[in-house]
Design a protein around this motif. Structure first.
Motif, PDB file in Angstrom:
ATOM      1  N   TRP A   1       0.902  -1.270  -0.695  1.00  0.00           N
ATOM      2  CA  TRP A   1       0.017  -0.264   0.120  1.00  0.00           C
ATOM      3  C   TRP A   1       0.722   1.545  -0.030  1.00  0.00           C
ATOM      4  CZ3 TRP A   1       0.750  -3.803   3.951  1.00  0.00           C
ATOM      5  CH2 TRP A   1       0.721  -2.899   5.000  1.00  0.00           C
ATOM      6  N   LEU A   2       2.169   0.764   0.043  1.00  0.00           N
ATOM      7  CA  LEU A   2       3.034   2.202   0.152  1.00  0.00           C
ATOM      8  C   LEU A   2       3.503   2.773  -1.099  1.00  0.00           C
ATOM      9  CD1 LEU A   2       5.265   1.497   3.770  1.00  0.00           C
ATOM     10  CD2 LEU A   2       3.496   3.442   3.077  1.00  0.00           C
ATOM     11  N   ALA A   3       3.440   1.510  -2.349  1.00  0.00           N
ATOM     12  CA  ALA A   3       3.838   2.479  -3.589  1.00  0.00           C
ATOM     13  C   ALA A   3       3.441   3.367  -4.251  1.00  0.00           C
ATOM     14  CB  ALA A   3       3.399   0.949  -4.815  1.00  0.00           C
TER      15      ALA A   3
ATOM     16  N   LEU B   1       9.188  17.965   3.836  1.00  0.00           N
ATOM     17  CA  LEU B   1       7.667  17.396   3.494  1.00  0.00           C
ATOM     18  C   LEU B   1       7.545  17.176   4.292  1.00  0.00           C
ATOM     19  CD1 LEU B   1       6.652  16.292   0.807  1.00  0.00           C
ATOM     20  CD2 LEU B   1       7.878  13.876   0.874  1.00  0.00           C
ATOM     21  N   LEU B   2       5.546  16.709   4.799  1.00  0.00           N
ATOM     22  CA  LEU B   2       4.750  16.196   5.738  1.00  0.00           C
ATOM     23  C   LEU B   2       4.215  14.431   5.493  1.00  0.00           C
ATOM     24  CD1 LEU B   2       3.859  16.743   8.532  1.00  0.00           C
ATOM     25  CD2 LEU B   2       1.221  18.313   7.461  1.00  0.00           C
ATOM     26  N   VAL B   3       4.334  14.144   5.887  1.00  0.00           N
ATOM     27  CA  VAL B   3       4.060  12.374   6.251  1.00  0.00           C
ATOM     28  C   VAL B   3       3.353  12.219   7.219  1.00  0.00           C
ATOM     29  CG1 VAL B   3       4.240  10.388   5.515  1.00  0.00           C
ATOM     30  CG2 VAL B   3       6.051  12.054   5.087  1.00  0.00           C
ATOM     31  N   THR B   4       1.940  12.387   6.606  1.00  0.00           N
ATOM     32  CA  THR B   4       0.657  12.102   7.227  1.00  0.00           C
ATOM     33  C   THR B   4      -0.354  10.391   6.784  1.00  0.00           C
ATOM     34  OG1 THR B   4      -0.850  13.137   5.966  1.00  0.00           O
ATOM     35  CG2 THR B   4       0.248  14.566   7.358  1.00  0.00           C
ATOM     36  N   GLY B   5      -0.927   9.884   7.625  1.00  0.00           N
ATOM     37  CA  GLY B   5      -1.688   8.695   8.140  1.00  0.00           C
ATOM     38  C   GLY B   5      -1.545   7.945   9.556  1.00  0.00           C
ATOM     39  N   LYS B   6      -2.737   7.700   9.029  1.00  0.00           N
ATOM     40  CA  LYS B   6      -3.190   6.816  10.346  1.00  0.00           C
ATOM     41  C   LYS B   6      -1.817   6.821  11.403  1.00  0.00           C
ATOM     42  CE  LYS B   6      -6.940   5.200   9.461  1.00  0.00           C
ATOM     43  NZ  LYS B   6      -8.479   4.271   9.567  1.00  0.00           N
ATOM     44  N   PRO B   7      -2.269   5.652  12.529  1.00  0.00           N
ATOM     45  CA  PRO B   7      -0.961   5.054  13.341  1.00  0.00           C
ATOM     46  C   PRO B   7      -0.939   3.324  12.101  1.00  0.00           C
ATOM     47  CG  PRO B   7      -1.761   5.777  15.181  1.00  0.00           C
ATOM     48  CD  PRO B   7      -2.829   6.300  13.459  1.00  0.00           C
ATOM     49  N   GLY B   8       0.162   2.619  12.059  1.00  0.00           N
ATOM     50  CA  GLY B   8       0.406   1.166  11.773  1.00  0.00           C
ATOM     51  C   GLY B   8       0.031   0.830   9.960  1.00  0.00           C
ATOM     52  N   LEU B   9       0.461   1.926   9.484  1.00  0.00           N
ATOM     53  CA  LEU B   9       0.748   2.758   7.983  1.00  0.00           C
ATOM     54  C   LEU B   9       2.395   2.419   7.152  1.00  0.00           C
ATOM     55  CD1 LEU B   9      -2.148   4.792   7.222  1.00  0.00           C
ATOM     56  CD2 LEU B   9      -2.558   2.105   6.890  1.00  0.00           C
ATOM     57  N   GLY B  10       3.024   2.547   8.385  1.00  0.00           N
ATOM     58  CA  GLY B  10       4.435   2.647   7.844  1.00  0.00           C
ATOM     59  C   GLY B  10       4.413   3.547   7.514  1.00  0.00           C
ATOM     60  N   LYS B  11       4.652   4.663   8.047  1.00  0.00           N
ATOM     61  CA  LYS B  11       5.194   5.970   7.589  1.00  0.00           C
ATOM     62  C   LYS B  11       6.915   5.935   8.121  1.00  0.00           C
ATOM     63  CE  LYS B  11       2.533   8.622  10.271  1.00  0.00           C
ATOM     64  NZ  LYS B  11       1.533   7.216  10.885  1.00  0.00           N
ATOM     65  N   MET B  12       7.372   5.408   9.175  1.00  0.00           N
ATOM     66  CA  MET B  12       8.077   5.619   9.592  1.00  0.00           C
ATOM     67  C   MET B  12       9.051   4.916   8.777  1.00  0.00           C
ATOM     68  SD  MET B  12      10.753   7.180  11.061  1.00  0.00           S
ATOM     69  CE  MET B  12       9.966   7.874  12.912  1.00  0.00           C
ATOM     70  N   ARG B  13       8.688   4.001   8.658  1.00  0.00           N
ATOM     71  CA  ARG B  13       9.134   2.025   7.637  1.00  0.00           C
ATOM     72  C   ARG B  13       9.864   3.596   5.937  1.00  0.00           C
ATOM     73  NH1 ARG B  13       8.048  -2.992   7.822  1.00  0.00           N
ATOM     74  NH2 ARG B  13       8.600  -2.547   5.708  1.00  0.00           N
ATOM     75  N   LEU B  14       8.017   4.535   5.503  1.00  0.00           N
ATOM     76  CA  LEU B  14       8.247   4.877   4.592  1.00  0.00           C
ATOM     77  C   LEU B  14       9.939   5.843   4.567  1.00  0.00           C
ATOM     78  CD1 LEU B  14       7.501   5.559   1.372  1.00  0.00           C
ATOM     79  CD2 LEU B  14       6.308   6.967   2.507  1.00  0.00           C
ATOM     80  N   ALA B  15       9.824   6.775   5.383  1.00  0.00           N
ATOM     81  CA  ALA B  15      11.118   7.961   5.373  1.00  0.00           C
ATOM     82  C   ALA B  15      12.263   7.306   5.794  1.00  0.00           C
ATOM     83  CB  ALA B  15      10.432   8.582   7.274  1.00  0.00           C
ATOM     84  N   LEU B  16      12.098   6.228   6.974  1.00  0.00           N
ATOM     85  CA  LEU B  16      14.088   5.982   7.104  1.00  0.00           C
ATOM     86  C   LEU B  16      14.246   5.155   5.758  1.00  0.00           C
ATOM     87  CD1 LEU B  16      13.184   3.738  10.297  1.00  0.00           C
ATOM     88  CD2 LEU B  16      14.407   5.683   9.701  1.00  0.00           C
ATOM     89  N   ALA B  17      13.382   4.359   4.667  1.00  0.00           N
ATOM     90  CA  ALA B  17      13.557   3.814   3.253  1.00  0.00           C
ATOM     91  C   ALA B  17      14.380   4.647   2.426  1.00  0.00           C
ATOM     92  CB  ALA B  17      12.461   3.066   3.145  1.00  0.00           C
ATOM     93  N   PHE B  18      13.370   6.138   2.141  1.00  0.00           N
ATOM     94  CA  PHE B  18      13.631   7.399   1.369  1.00  0.00           C
ATOM     95  C   PHE B  18      14.647   7.687   1.971  1.00  0.00           C
ATOM     96  CE2 PHE B  18      12.249  11.057  -0.397  1.00  0.00           C
ATOM     97  CZ  PHE B  18      13.493  10.768  -1.464  1.00  0.00           C
ATOM     98  N   ALA B  19      14.867   7.842   3.043  1.00  0.00           N
ATOM     99  CA  ALA B  19      16.808   8.482   3.818  1.00  0.00           C
ATOM    100  C   ALA B  19      17.281   7.417   2.807  1.00  0.00           C
ATOM    101  CB  ALA B  19      15.680   9.136   5.554  1.00  0.00           C
ATOM    102  N   GLN B  20      17.783   6.449   3.224  1.00  0.00           N
ATOM    103  CA  GLN B  20      19.174   5.416   3.224  1.00  0.00           C
ATOM    104  C   GLN B  20      18.672   5.930   1.631  1.00  0.00           C
ATOM    105  OE1 GLN B  20      18.511   1.665   4.665  1.00  0.00           O
ATOM    106  NE2 GLN B  20      19.643   0.703   3.220  1.00  0.00           N
ATOM    107  N   ARG B  21      17.626   5.601   0.944  1.00  0.00           N
ATOM    108  CA  ARG B  21      18.039   6.135  -0.352  1.00  0.00           C
ATOM    109  C   ARG B  21      19.021   7.520  -1.242  1.00  0.00           C
ATOM    110  NH1 ARG B  21      17.800   8.159  -5.230  1.00  0.00           N
ATOM    111  NH2 ARG B  21      16.664   7.766  -6.323  1.00  0.00           N
TER     112      ARG B  21
END
Length: 332
Positions: free
Chosen positions: A9-11, A30-50
């Protein structure tokens, strides 16, 4: 496995982030929003590493010196700002310390990423201190603010960030994902998690269904004046012997969900679609004993409590107050 494969769902959000880099139009904030449990931190960390990777494609390579530092959580060009303790605010001294670090050039000569989460936990002084940095952005730095409740952020912060909203997956997609993870009672857990798959997965390891049923029984007993609301509140505090504890946030969300179902039952009776279909008999019995105006008043108080829980609040006292108010609703 790529992030989009692991959390499908993060694609769309991931593709938007990659498009920013491909078009050289990466925002400063960039303000990343969404309810808890959708993976906002996972997305942020993956993009930071990228962004910090020396040899990126659509994903970070995972093997360069930068990726190895990132995986060891020692990369000097990644800064994370979070509450010092759970439930506490991000304070101005933390933001001032961040600003001092941002005055220096990135150590690896490329991008630098700052993740502030949850952004709404910044107190007013911290938010005001961050504002100058947002107004005068550093071309080398990306600020990622993650928030479950962006409406709690000052308008001055919101106006200086581009927004990326993480949308929950369809129920079918979420249930299929939970099935692949071997989660039993996935349908009920996904309902408890308000459609957030990662939250449902976490609840699966916490005996959430059983605990919810136990709290519902206690909630019924408090409403019927068979149990004292203060003793029930004390029994369900995180400091109790329950392991892991049930948070005040979860208890409030459960009561909110049940109250919304009570309103549905009063409006459509037995034909109502409920968020808690497994509790229908108990909810139906409760709905017949309650005045609709009183239910709506209790719903308003629960919504206010949910908002209060995003900041500093005495959680034990708030739970006591909610249960006392609930105990006064039923007609006898």
């Amino acid at each position: 496995m790529s992030l989009a494969d692991d959390l499908p769902w993060l694609a769309p959000a991931w593709q938007r982030l990659i498009a920013y880099t491909a078009n050289d139009r990466l925002p400063q904030a960039l303000l990343v929003t969404g309810k808890p449990g959708l993976g906002k931190m996972r997305l942020a960390l993956a993009f930071a590493q990228r962004l910090l990777c020396r040899s990126p494609s659509d994903e970070a390579c995972g093997i360069c010196a930068s990726c190895l530092l990132f995986q060891a959580q020692t990369h000097p060009d990644l800064q994370r700002v979070e509450p010092i303790e759970a439930g506490k605010p991000i304070i101005v001294d933390q933001i001032r310390g961040l600003i001092e670090k941002l005055a220096l050039a990135p150590q690896y000569g490329g991008k630098r990423v700052v993740i502030i989460a949850p952004a709404q936990s910044m107190n007013i002084s911290a938010a005001n201190s961050l504002l100058k940095t947002l107004e005068e952005p550093d071309a080398h730095t990306l600020m990622l603010l993650l928030s479950d409740d962006p409406h709690s952020l000052p308008a001055t912060i919101l106006s200086r960030c581009q927004r990326l909203n993480i949308v929950p997956p369809t129920r079918d997609l979420a249930l299929a994902w939970l099935s692949r993870k071997g989660v039993a009672q996935a349908d009920a857990l996904l309902t408890l998690a308000q459609g957030a798959p990662l939250r449902a997965l976490a609840l699966a390891g916490e005996d959430a269904i059983e605990r919810r049923s136990g709290f519902f029984s206690a909630w019924q007993a408090v409403g019927a004046k068979r149990q004292d609301p203060l003793s029930v509140a004390d029994r369900w505090q995180p400091s109790s012997t329950k392991t892991p504890p049930v948070s005040c946030e979860s208890l409030t969300e459960w009561m909110l969900s049940w109250t919304q179902d009570l309103i549905r039952l009063r409006a459509a009776s037995a034909q109502a679609d409920l968020d808690n279909p497994d509790l229908r008999p108990g909810l139906q019995a409760l709905s017949e004993k309650l005045d609709l105006k009183a239910i709506y008043a209790f719903l308003d108080r629960l919504l206010a409590a949910r908002q209060m829980l995003t900041g500093q609040v005495n959680r034990p006292l708030l739970l006591e107050e909610l249960l006392i108010l609930w105990s006064r609703l039923q007609r006898h």
